[in-house]
Design a protein around this motif. Structure first.
Motif, PDB file in Angstrom:
ATOM      1  N   ALA A 148       0.878  -1.191   0.000  1.00  0.00           N
ATOM      2  CA  ALA A 148       0.000   0.000   0.000  1.00  0.00           C
ATOM      3  C   ALA A 148       0.906   1.229   0.000  1.00  0.00           C
ATOM      4  O   ALA A 148       1.551   1.539   1.004  1.00  0.00           O
ATOM      5  N   THR A 208      -0.038   4.445  -0.800  1.00  0.00           N
ATOM      6  CA  THR A 208      -0.656   5.726  -0.423  1.00  0.00           C
ATOM      7  C   THR A 208      -0.475   6.034   1.063  1.00  0.00           C
ATOM      8  O   THR A 208      -0.077   7.153   1.397  1.00  0.00           O
ATOM      9  N   PHE A 264       1.888   5.275   2.977  1.00  0.00           N
ATOM     10  CA  PHE A 264       3.297   5.661   3.193  1.00  0.00           C
ATOM     11  C   PHE A 264       3.477   7.130   2.840  1.00  0.00           C
ATOM     12  O   PHE A 264       4.069   7.910   3.594  1.00  0.00           O
ATOM     13  N   ARG A 290      -7.485   8.934   9.779  1.00  0.00           N
ATOM     14  CA  ARG A 290      -7.717   8.504   8.383  1.00  0.00           C
ATOM     15  C   ARG A 290      -6.678   7.464   7.984  1.00  0.00           C
ATOM     16  O   ARG A 290      -6.982   6.482   7.310  1.00  0.00           O
ATOM     17  N   ASN A 313      -5.298   5.278   9.909  1.00  0.00           N
ATOM     18  CA  ASN A 313      -5.671   3.984  10.491  1.00  0.00           C
ATOM     19  C   ASN A 313      -6.847   3.371   9.756  1.00  0.00           C
ATOM     20  O   ASN A 313      -6.900   2.170   9.523  1.00  0.00           O
ATOM     21  N   LYS A 314      -7.796   4.228   9.350  1.00  0.00           N
ATOM     22  CA  LYS A 314      -8.930   3.659   8.600  1.00  0.00           C
ATOM     23  C   LYS A 314      -8.435   3.068   7.291  1.00  0.00           C
ATOM     24  O   LYS A 314      -8.898   2.019   6.835  1.00  0.00           O
ATOM     25  N   LEU A 315      -7.434   3.724   6.694  1.00  0.00           N
ATOM     26  CA  LEU A 315      -7.003   3.282   5.366  1.00  0.00           C
ATOM     27  C   LEU A 315      -6.239   1.963   5.459  1.00  0.00           C
ATOM     28  O   LEU A 315      -6.465   1.052   4.666  1.00  0.00           O
ATOM     29  N   ILE A 316      -5.353   1.828   6.450  1.00  0.00           N
ATOM     30  CA  ILE A 316      -4.468   0.648   6.378  1.00  0.00           C
ATOM     31  C   ILE A 316      -4.616  -0.259   7.604  1.00  0.00           C
ATOM     32  O   ILE A 316      -4.649  -1.472   7.502  1.00  0.00           O
ATOM     33  N   THR A 317      -4.740   0.343   8.794  1.00  0.00           N
ATOM     34  CA  THR A 317      -4.650  -0.513  10.001  1.00  0.00           C
ATOM     35  C   THR A 317      -5.811  -1.498  10.054  1.00  0.00           C
ATOM     36  O   THR A 317      -5.616  -2.674  10.348  1.00  0.00           O
ATOM     37  N   THR A 318      -6.997  -1.032   9.747  1.00  0.00           N
ATOM     38  CA  THR A 318      -8.133  -1.965   9.878  1.00  0.00           C
ATOM     39  C   THR A 318      -8.426  -2.658   8.556  1.00  0.00           C
ATOM     40  O   THR A 318      -9.493  -3.262   8.414  1.00  0.00           O
ATOM     41  N   ASN A 319      -7.510  -2.560   7.607  1.00  0.00           N
ATOM     42  CA  ASN A 319      -7.767  -3.232   6.327  1.00  0.00           C
ATOM     43  C   ASN A 319      -7.542  -4.730   6.500  1.00  0.00           C
ATOM     44  O   ASN A 319      -6.494  -5.156   7.001  1.00  0.00           O
ATOM     45  N   THR A 320      -8.492  -5.545   6.086  1.00  0.00           N
ATOM     46  CA  THR A 320      -8.389  -6.984   6.388  1.00  0.00           C
ATOM     47  C   THR A 320      -7.201  -7.608   5.648  1.00  0.00           C
ATOM     48  O   THR A 320      -6.523  -8.478   6.214  1.00  0.00           O
ATOM     49  N   ILE A 321      -6.915  -7.146   4.433  1.00  0.00           N
ATOM     50  CA  ILE A 321      -5.762  -7.754   3.732  1.00  0.00           C
ATOM     51  C   ILE A 321      -4.507  -7.520   4.567  1.00  0.00           C
ATOM     52  O   ILE A 321      -3.708  -8.425   4.824  1.00  0.00           O
ATOM     53  N   PHE A 322      -4.359  -6.249   5.042  1.00  0.00           N
ATOM     54  CA  PHE A 322      -3.159  -5.916   5.831  1.00  0.00           C
ATOM     55  C   PHE A 322      -3.161  -6.723   7.121  1.00  0.00           C
ATOM     56  O   PHE A 322      -2.150  -7.338   7.501  1.00  0.00           O
ATOM     57  N   ARG A 323      -4.334  -6.815   7.770  1.00  0.00           N
ATOM     58  CA  ARG A 323      -4.381  -7.533   9.051  1.00  0.00           C
ATOM     59  C   ARG A 323      -4.074  -9.007   8.845  1.00  0.00           C
ATOM     60  O   ARG A 323      -3.276  -9.605   9.569  1.00  0.00           O
TER      61      ARG A 323
END
Lengths: 220, 198, 462, 256, 397
Positions: free
Chosen positions: E137, E139, E141, E198, E200-210
């Motif tokens: 991801a 964006t 970064f 924003r 955290n919404k974009l990456i932290t809770t993303n299921t692929i990332f998790r």
């Protein structure tokens, strides 16, 4: 809110902090050859003969009252230029220990002669010692017996000499490329090409000492 | 300063025109190699970031040396790393340029005097086109250096050269004049590095 | 196999009543290859700039905006105006570049497109040692052919289609498998460990995603009764202004799910994020195109964008009514035939460009899957979901009009085929959605808790 | 098991849509230009560089008139990039005849500026080095005969702006002002930006000046001595004359 | 080269990949010699030293204040914390002898906390952003980098440099706060918190990332302590230990630091001590740092009438003390973003240190790599390196 209650692991037992004297006295009781010393500015430490270090380390980690489970740092330095009376040319290896359970600190030192610098490894007791000892071997030249993977960690594998020794001579060139730039003001005198692997016996002082420094630091 | 071929002389008008067109393409799309070793690497990331955005100038970071035209040496090069830098430079495809960013790459910088393991200046291993002073240089300084490089790129000749090295023929030698006391670091003569001895 | 009226007429004009093979070939090229290339090729090229500008917009920066087309103008002026002195040539170039329209070109980044192309031409054609020469060179060309072949069956306008074969959908699916061979050749041919791993991953992914894509297409074929794309588009025909209600995607929730699965399967086939482990920048340096430089790498990029357009075409043809306009066909029929064709091609181009922008939008939002997660997603999620949708579709058709055979519908306009009329329409949607909502509520109550710290991080109850 | 599968799909779709909505909002915000303070792109070559604050540690600048060549900065520098030597000027004060800062080594840490007792060394906000303009005179490349021209802050900034532009493109007055300040003949060595403050001619002039002053002093001293001697002689003669006059007066009395 | 790796008798044929000194995901010049059987990694041995700049040898050659710019370059991502670690150590060394003790003015102490915590935020932003970029991801970064520019602006106005500050000096701080600094910091923090939500919404809770981070490279608490992990890597495994709270230096004792600890944040698939925990602990520490900065701004004493530029630093008494420091040694440790940064300083009474040893978090983090990376996927190597937030000059010094 963020720091929720600690995870309840036994590492968070109520800290029964011992002061340095109590620790020293407990260790000396078990190992009489250990000596309790303190540095020039009053920092207490335990001087352990090289042969004993593994047993002392195991005691320090496993004893219920001590529980030194975290080896914070393991480093060493060269005493040859240190203004001590009597002046000694030994190498010191220092272990800085900390107990997460009891929140107390301890410094343990081992002094080894320069030529036969050999200390048994404690990587069996603390796993992090593996990397620390490789660095001390690489930069200071203290060999650690039974170390699983004693190789240079910082300098390239074909490096000559151990840089942090006070009598270390800077290399003139590495891999065929001169170390200093042409026309650089600190062009070292053209030292004789070092014979094969053996570091030159009489270390030429390639660079003038740093500006107006006291007796201490030798020219690198 | 070797002789610069002025575009004015007529007999090479045609080749110069095609060169000029190809050079316009090269100049406006310099893909730089993602090569960040130390502190300057963080400034290189900031330069690629939203505020300074070198993507505006057509510069995208590429991971492989094959697809990169420009190698920005961002950070300290130690002796152990130097042979890798040389290998990377050799892997890049031909119209390639090198920008030495920061004091460490220019001359060893803070580590030039008392360090035993740092290579004093990356131009001992690879020819450098533009030196950018700074420790680390501001992103604007990096872009200013790239602008200086683009003038070099503008004079790069592609058509009609059989024997000469396209860089040298262009004449505009090392950005900061010649190295003290020797020819431009670009002529791959004795003084500049042939890389590690075999 | 009719090659379309325009092709036959042209072939006969070229070499008499019984046209020779070369005449037929020339006719096909003239009638079909050039218009498709005229539409697809530029959009594939512009796709790269769309990607960089959309990415930049999402990341609070500007993207390429300093490169105009002054280079090209200068070349033309130098060559055309060779008699003028150089100074006046430069002045002429400046005056041309100062024209109002060209400034916008620069900001939109189209000049950057030209500059990248010109640079790639000038790049050294580097074949590293230790590569399997022939395979290494052939891979980019095979990738391009694999990307262009399926366009033979896609209808761009009323009769602007090269092959009206009854098995068009099957053909498109089968032929797009050629790119897999190209990726494997690139992976193996480059003689580089990272490329080999990239090639292996690409093959595993594309082959396993052929199944969900195939099932999705099977769903449409079941619904429309034919495999010929031209007739599928005709099947979604509806004259009035609400003609988008006739599209397949709106017919039933199962078809909507199949459309999403086809889109995501297509995303996986052209290695776009979140399925781009084949050229995963962070792990495998650059996957299978690590060793490619200059124009060969440009061809791989062009093949990738063409495949994106292909996926866009398939989804819009099968589910979004192909070249038909969303606001009814009646007003288009009244126009002149050549204007109709241009309008249809324009609408179709708008649709698949929208899909390209959607893919770019996804790329700059989502992280990347791991290889086993891609496989798990494909086999444990998409394929069962496809089967559920096919079963649902068959059930809907059975309940709606007593027969399962799609042929029964023939060319009936979409709306009337449901015997129950609008009520049937609602029922077709209401029942499946209700079941889904119940399942989701149960699942969320059982598994849906989020850790309080995460809720605080995303601005919930701190 | 079904519920876990459904929950997986739901979470996947939910976070996918959440992410897409967020990037869409970024897109709209950016196109409308509300990217927030930290995100406004600075188009550097087109727009001038935005240098924040007045403590920016850019390239060094040494005011020649104040520098007394005390080597304080040389000692304070961890990297040792100063090359300087001094000369005595006419009123016997040390002046820098060569003050080079090797910018390829300098790490811009500011320790030298702190160590300078006379505050002659300062850090400008300049960072650009435009090597390709033939007028690429770096900021403090000034020869000794232009030392009398005092440069204060606005002039330094102006010089920084002008020095980096091609000589022909400058306005007439700018050009004249710049020619008066920057020596066109200087040439660049890698990183060594020299400041020839005290060129040999200047040294000769200063020596001559010193000689002249010494001669003057000696002449003045000699003249003073001669005047004093003359004074004494005159006084002596006067005293002698007075004695003779007194004797002459006493004699006629004895005679009469 | 280190070619004598013992290759166990593998079932299938082993392929050795060289994620070499130049690799997009190794955060600089860390080299990993990876033995993998297809996608499964059988062993990954790190090879260090490509950025060994002999900073400890330079410590023995330059004088006391001249070493501060080198501490910037030991850990350039959080240069303020690196300066602070060295200066606190030297001040404690001087304090061991009453005559040379140095008293840091209170205003300098508060400025030090503000500046160190701001730098911790920008360091964690790089760590979190680089991990999201490694997983594909790009964006998030770049949004992290955009926020970092806010911190860079404040530091540029404060001390003139964007990355290597040389700002905290022995005995105080190099410059006083510039006019309007407090308002700038507060306005930056306000817009920063909205941006982090924003992010955290974009990456932290993303299921692929998790899913890519949950349950990968799990480290138990005892193992973390045995391998000497520190900082967020240690707290991620559930050990509640932070030097700012447990061995406070400066005015951290008064601020009441709250320490986030790893608790298996990834829900069902996550375990305590996996990559996702370390990632979340860093994000929680960013929120904690914002809170600390606001608390410190309240404690800020008023500036002196004539704003002496160097508050406490570069004073005459400090220079005199540094000419004749007490002989002996000291070990002091502070909490840097990558964990404990401990300085062992031996002084021989002259104006040049006798031995300067800097123990950093990334060095010991690498010691666990070999054990951790047995049997994971090739793509997970990148996740593990990202979750440990490795900065190479910290390893190689």
């Amino acid at each position: 809110m963020t720091s929720a209650a600690p995870a309840g692991s036994e590492l968070q037992a109520p800290s029964s902090k011992l002061d340095n004297a109590a620790i020293a006295e407990r260790v000396i009781a078990a190992h009489p050859t250990v000596a309790a010393r303190s540095s020039d500015n009053g920092q207490p430490y335990l001087l352990v003969p090289p042969a004993e270090i593994v047993r002392v380390a195991t005691l320090l980690r496993d004893d219920a009252a001590l529980r030194f489970d975290s080896l914070m740092d393991l480093t060493g330095w060269d005493l040859s230029k240190y203004p001590a009376t009597p002046p000694s040319s030994d190498l010191v290896v220092a272990y800085f220990l900390h107990s997460l359970a009891h929140r107390h600190h301890l410094t343990v030192k081992v002094q080894v002669p320069r030529e036969a610098a050999e200390v048994p490894t404690v990587s069996g007791v603390w796993a992090v010692a593996n990397y620390f000892e490789r660095e001390v071997w690489d930069l200071l030249g203290v060999r650690f017996a039974e170390h699983p993977n004693l190789k240079r960690i910082m300098t390239p594998d074909d490096w000559i000499g151990h840089p942090l020794r006070k009598d270390y001579a800077y290399p003139q060139s590495y891999n065929g490329v001169a170390h200093l730039r042409e026309g650089q003001r600190f062009e070292p005198p053209p030292a004789p090409k070092p014979a094969a692997a053996a570091p030159p016996a009489a270390p030429p002082a390639p660079r003038p000492p740093p500006p107006a420094s006291g007796g201490g630091a030798a020219a690198p | 300063m070797t002789e610069i071929i002025k575009p004015g002389n007529d007999e090479q008008v045609f080749t110069t025109t095609v060169d000029e067109f190809l050079a316009w393409g090269k100049e406006n799309s310099l893909f730089y190699l993602l090569f960040a070793t130390a502190c300057c690497g963080i400034e290189l990331m900031q330069t690629g970031g939203p505020r300074y955005d070198v993507d505006r100038l057509g510069m995208i970071p590429r991971a492989t040396p094959r697809q990169a035209d420009l190698m920005i040496i961002a950070g300290t090069i130690t002796h152990k790393m130097a042979s890798r830098v040389r290998t990377l430079w050799e892997q890049m495809t031909e119209p390639r340029w090198v920008v030495s960013m920061g004091s460490c790459a220019n001359s060893g910088g803070p580590f030039s005097k008392y360090s035993y393991s740092v290579l004093n200046g990356v131009d001992k291993y690879i020819p450098v086109d533009v030196y950018i002073p700074g420790c680390p240089p501001r992103p604007e300084a990096l872009i200013d250096g790239v602008m200086a490089l683009r003038e070099r790129v503008r004079k790069y000749r592609t058509v009609g050269i059989r024997d000469k090295d396209p860089h040298v023929v262009q004449g505009a030698d090392c950005a900061f004049g010649s190295h003290p006391g020797k020819a431009s670091s670009l002529e791959l003569g004795a003084s500049s590095p042939q890389g590690p001895k075999a | 196999m009719t090659l379309g009226p325009a092709v036959d007429a042209l072939a006969q004009w070229l070499s008499g009543p019984d046209p020779a093979w070369w005449a037929v070939g020339a006719a096909i090229v003239a009638v079909w290859v050039l218009p498709v290339l005229a539409v697809v090729f530029p959009v594939a090229a512009i796709g790269q700039i769309i990607e960089r500008k959309v990415a930049a917009a999402m990341q609070r920066r500007h993207g390429p905006n300093t490169v105009g087309i002054d280079g090209i103008v200068r070349l033309v002026v130098r060559l055309g105006g060779f008699f003028l002195p150089r100074a006046s040539q430069d002045r002429l170039v400046e005056r041309i570049c100062a024209l109002p329209g060209l400034g916008l070109l620069k900001v939109l980044g189209l000049g950057q497109l030209a500059a990248d192309g010109v640079k790639m031409i000038g790049k050294e054609d580097f074949i590293p040692a230790g590569t399997d020469g022939l395979i290494f060179r052939a891979a980019p060309y095979l990738a391009l052919t694999g990307a262009f072949l399926p366009f033979a069956v896609i209808p761009f306008a009323q009769d602007l289609v090269a092959l009206e074969v009854p098995v068009a959908a099957l053909y498109a699916l089968a032929v797009s498998g050629v790119t897999v061979i190209a990726l494997l050749m690139a992976g193996w041919g480059s003689g580089n460990k990272f490329s080999l791993l990239g090639g292996m991953r690409a093959v595993a992914q594309v082959i396993s995603y052929e199944i969900p894509v195939g099932l999705a297409i099977a769903g449409v074929v079941l619904w429309c009764g034919t495999m010929d794309l031209h007739q599928i588009v005709a099947h979604q025909y509806n004259g009035e202004w609400y003609s988008f209600l006739g599209w397949n995607i709106v017919q039933s929730p199962f078809l909507f799910l199949l459309a999403c699965i086809l889109f995501f399967g297509g995303l996986a086939e052209c290695q776009r994020t979140p399925f781009d482990m084949a050229e995963a920048e962070s792990e495998l340096v650059s996957g299978f195109n690590t060793e490619y430089s200059g124009l060969r790498w440009g061809m791989f990029a062009m093949a990738e964008y063409t495949e994106m357009i292909l996926v866009g075409c398939l989804v819009s043809t099968l589910f979004l009514g192909g070249y038909q306009s969303p606001i009814g066909e009646n007003w288009i029929i009244t126009l002149a035939p050549w204007l109709q064709t241009i309008l249809h091609v324009g609408i179709f181009a708008a649709k698949f460009t929208a899909f390209v922008v959607l893919m770019v939008w996804i790329r700059w939002t989502l992280p990347r899957f791991r290889v086993d997660q891609v496989m798990r997603l494909c086999w444990l999620t998409l394929v069962p979901l496809c089967l559920v949708c096919l079963f649902g579709l068959a059930l809907t058709m059975l309940l709606a009009n007593g027969t399962v055979t799609g042929a029964a519908f023939g060319r009936l306009p979409a709306m009337q085929h449901l015997a129950l009329g609008p009520v049937g329409y609602l029922l077709a949607w209401a029942i499946p959605v209700a079941v889904a909502v119940v399942l989701i509520v149960l699942a969320r109550r059982k598994y849906g808790q989020m850790h309080p710290a995460l809720r605080e991080l995303t601005g919930g109850a701190s | 098991m079904i519920l876990a599968w459904v929950n997986g799909i739901y979470e996947g779709v939910d976070s996918f849509i959440g992410g897409m909505r967020l990037t869409a909002r970024f897109l709209v915000e950016n196109l409308r230009g509300q990217g927030g303070a930290t995100a406004v792109t600075r188009q550097y070559p087109q727009e001038p560089a935005v240098v924040v604050g007045n403590r920016v540690r850019g390239h060094l600048f040494n005011k020649a008139e104040i520098c007394i060549v005390c080597h304080a900065c040389d000692k304070a520098c961890p990297v040792d990039c100063f090359v300087m030597d001094g000369e005595r000027d006419e009123n016997n004060k040390m002046r820098a005849s060569r003050f080079d800062i090797d910018l390829s080594k300098c790490i811009y840490c500011g320790l030298c500026v702190r160590a300078c007792p006379t505050d002659s060394l300062s850090m400008t906000t300049g960072f650009e080095v435009d090597p390709h303009q033939d007028a690429a005179r770096y900021l403090f490349r000034r020869s000794s005969d232009q030392l009398d021209k005092h440069l204060d802050e606005p002039d330094v900034v102006r010089m920084a702006r002008l020095a980096n532009q091609p000589r022909e493109g400058l306005a007439a007055d700018d050009r004249a002002w710049l020619d008066g300040i920057v020596n066109p003949a200087g040439e660049h060595l890698i990183g060594m930006y020299g400041m020839g403050y005290f060129t040999p001619e200047q040294k000769a002039k200063a020596d001559a000046e010193r000689e002249r002053k010494k001669k003057e002093k000696e002449a003045a001293a000699a003249a003073a001595k001669a005047a004093k001697a003359a004074l004494e002689k005159a006084a002596a003669e006067k005293a002698l004359a007075e004695k003779e006059a007194a004797a002459a007066v006493a004699k006629p009395e004895a005679g009469a | 080269m280190s070619s004598d790796l013992a290759i166990e008798s593998a079932g299938g044929e082993r392929m050795r990949i060289n994620m070499g000194p130049h690799h997009p995901a190794t955060h600089g010049v860390l080299r990993l010699i990876v033995e993998c059987d297809g996608e499964i990694v059988s062993s990954a041995t790190p090879d260090h030293g490509y950025l060994h700049r002999s900073i400890e040898k330079i410590g023995e050659c330059v004088e006391w204040p001249m070493f501060v710019p080198y501490t910037d370059r030991v850990d350039y991502v959080c240069a303020m914390n690196a300066n602070l670690a060295y200066c606190v150590a030297v001040e404690k060394l001087l304090a061991t002898d009453k005559t040379t003790a140095v008293q840091v003015p209170r205003r300098a102490e508060v400025i030090r906390v503000i500046v160190a915590e701001l730098n911790r935020i920008s360091s964690h932003l790089v760590a979190v952003g680089a991990m999201s970029m490694d997983l594909g991801a790009y964006t998030p970064f770049l949004h992290g980098i955009a926020q970092r520019e806010g911190v860079n602006d404040i530091f540029e106005k404060l001390c003139g440099q964007r990355l290597t500050y040389n700002y905290i000096t022995i005995g105080g701080v190099g410059f006083d706060l510039h006019t309007g600094a407090v308002e700038e910091i507060e306005s930056f923090l306000a817009q920063f918190e909205k941006e982090m939500i924003r992010f955290n919404k974009l990456i932290t809770t993303n299921t692929i990332f998790r899913d890519r981070c949950a349950g990968i490279a799990v480290i138990s608490a005892a193992e973390a302590v045995a391998y000497g992990l520190v900082g967020p890597n240690l707290r991620g495994s559930g050990v509640d230990w932070d030097i700012r709270r447990d061995e406070p230096y400066g005015i951290y004792g008064e601020l009441g630091v709250r320490v986030p600890v790893g608790q298996g944040y990834a829900g069902r698939t996550g375990k305590v001590g996996d990559c996702y925990d370390r990632f979340i602990v860093r994000l929680l520490e960013i929120n904690e740092s914002v809170r600390l900065i606001r608390a410190a701004l309240k404690l800020l004493p008023p500036a002196a009438e004539k704003p002496a530029d160097p508050v406490g630093g570069f004073q005459a008494d400090v220079a005199k003390a540094l000419r004749k420091p007490p002989k002996g040694e000291i070990r002091v440790r502070t909490e840097a973003p990558r964990g404990e940064m401990g300085y062992v300083i031996v002084s021989d009474g002259t104006k040049t240190p006798y031995r300067v040893r800097c123990r950093t978090g990334s060095f010991t983090a690498c010691s666990i790599f070999n054990k951790l990376m047995k049997g994971i996927f090739l793509a997970d190597i990148v996740t593990v390196i990202g979750s440990f937030d490795i900065v190479v000059p910290e390893i190689d010094r």
